[in-house]
Scaffold this motif. Structure first.
Motif, PDB file in Angstrom:
ATOM      1  N   ASP A  43      -0.179   0.266  -3.481  1.00  0.00           N
ATOM      2  CA  ASP A  43      -0.511   1.564  -2.881  1.00  0.00           C
ATOM      3  C   ASP A  43      -1.440   1.440  -1.676  1.00  0.00           C
ATOM      4  O   ASP A  43      -2.319   2.273  -1.469  1.00  0.00           O
ATOM      5  CB  ASP A  43      -1.149   2.499  -3.919  1.00  0.00           C
ATOM      6  CG  ASP A  43      -0.266   2.722  -5.123  1.00  0.00           C
ATOM      7  OD1 ASP A  43       0.935   2.982  -4.938  1.00  0.00           O
ATOM      8  OD2 ASP A  43      -0.773   2.623  -6.248  1.00  0.00           O
ATOM      9  N   SER A  44      -1.248   0.401  -0.844  1.00  0.00           N
ATOM     10  CA  SER A  44      -2.153   0.191   0.284  1.00  0.00           C
ATOM     11  C   SER A  44      -1.457   0.196   1.641  1.00  0.00           C
ATOM     12  O   SER A  44      -2.114   0.106   2.670  1.00  0.00           O
ATOM     13  CB  SER A  44      -2.897  -1.138   0.119  1.00  0.00           C
ATOM     14  OG  SER A  44      -1.988  -2.226   0.179  1.00  0.00           O
ATOM     15  N   LYS A  71       5.939  -1.379  -4.543  1.00  0.00           N
ATOM     16  CA  LYS A  71       4.603  -1.309  -5.150  1.00  0.00           C
ATOM     17  C   LYS A  71       3.504  -1.248  -4.089  1.00  0.00           C
ATOM     18  O   LYS A  71       2.481  -0.610  -4.292  1.00  0.00           O
ATOM     19  CB  LYS A  71       4.376  -2.515  -6.068  1.00  0.00           C
ATOM     20  CG  LYS A  71       5.206  -2.477  -7.322  1.00  0.00           C
ATOM     21  CD  LYS A  71       4.993  -3.719  -8.163  1.00  0.00           C
ATOM     22  CE  LYS A  71       5.909  -3.696  -9.369  1.00  0.00           C
ATOM     23  NZ  LYS A  71       5.831  -4.937 -10.148  1.00  0.00           N
ATOM     24  N   THR A  74       2.155   3.263  -0.206  1.00  0.00           N
ATOM     25  CA  THR A  74       1.418   4.425  -0.682  1.00  0.00           C
ATOM     26  C   THR A  74       2.421   5.520  -1.038  1.00  0.00           C
ATOM     27  O   THR A  74       3.576   5.475  -0.627  1.00  0.00           O
ATOM     28  CB  THR A  74       0.475   4.965   0.421  1.00  0.00           C
ATOM     29  OG1 THR A  74       1.256   5.304   1.565  1.00  0.00           O
ATOM     30  CG2 THR A  74      -0.593   3.963   0.786  1.00  0.00           C
ATOM     31  N   VAL A  75       1.983   6.502  -1.798  1.00  0.00           N
ATOM     32  CA  VAL A  75       2.832   7.663  -2.080  1.00  0.00           C
ATOM     33  C   VAL A  75       3.156   8.323  -0.743  1.00  0.00           C
ATOM     34  O   VAL A  75       2.264   8.569   0.067  1.00  0.00           O
ATOM     35  CB  VAL A  75       2.117   8.660  -3.022  1.00  0.00           C
ATOM     36  CG1 VAL A  75       2.944   9.921  -3.184  1.00  0.00           C
ATOM     37  CG2 VAL A  75       1.841   7.999  -4.370  1.00  0.00           C
TER      38      VAL A  75
END
Length: 103
Positions: A43-44, A71, A74-75
């Protein structure tokens, strides 16, 4: 964070740094994307841009990389895969050489 995956041409990393180095939220890194030691936090990453990379990987490497890239995002992040073929994506027996993910 923007993460760009390329086909290993060093000039593309240098050119990207030259053209985009003034942005303080961009990280430039040259690494083996198939290595399990590549450490990118989940999420980076807001955008992953892959240019002419997937076509040089085995099916298993593509599957592993795709799982990891999802993975890392980010959303609401984006994954852009750009591939270029100079020939039809079929082997001599007529079987496609394009990668497929999933069952």
């Amino acid at each position: 964070m923007l993460w760009s995956l390329g086909n290993g041409l060093g000039i593309s990393l240098s050119l990207s740094e030259f053209l985009n180095g003034h942005f303080n939220n961009v990280t430039f890194q040259c690494a083996d994307v198939t290595s399990p030691n590549l450490d990118i936090s989940p999420d980076s990453v807001d955008l992953i841009f892959s240019n002419c990379l997937v076509m040089d990987l085995s099916d298993k490497e593509v599957e592993n990389l795709a799982e990891r890239m999802v993975k890392w995002l980010t959303v609401g992040g984006f994954l852009f895969l750009r591939e270029s073929y100079s020939h039809q994506p079929f082997d001599s027996q007529g079987k496609t050489t394009l990668h497929t993910l999933g069952n």
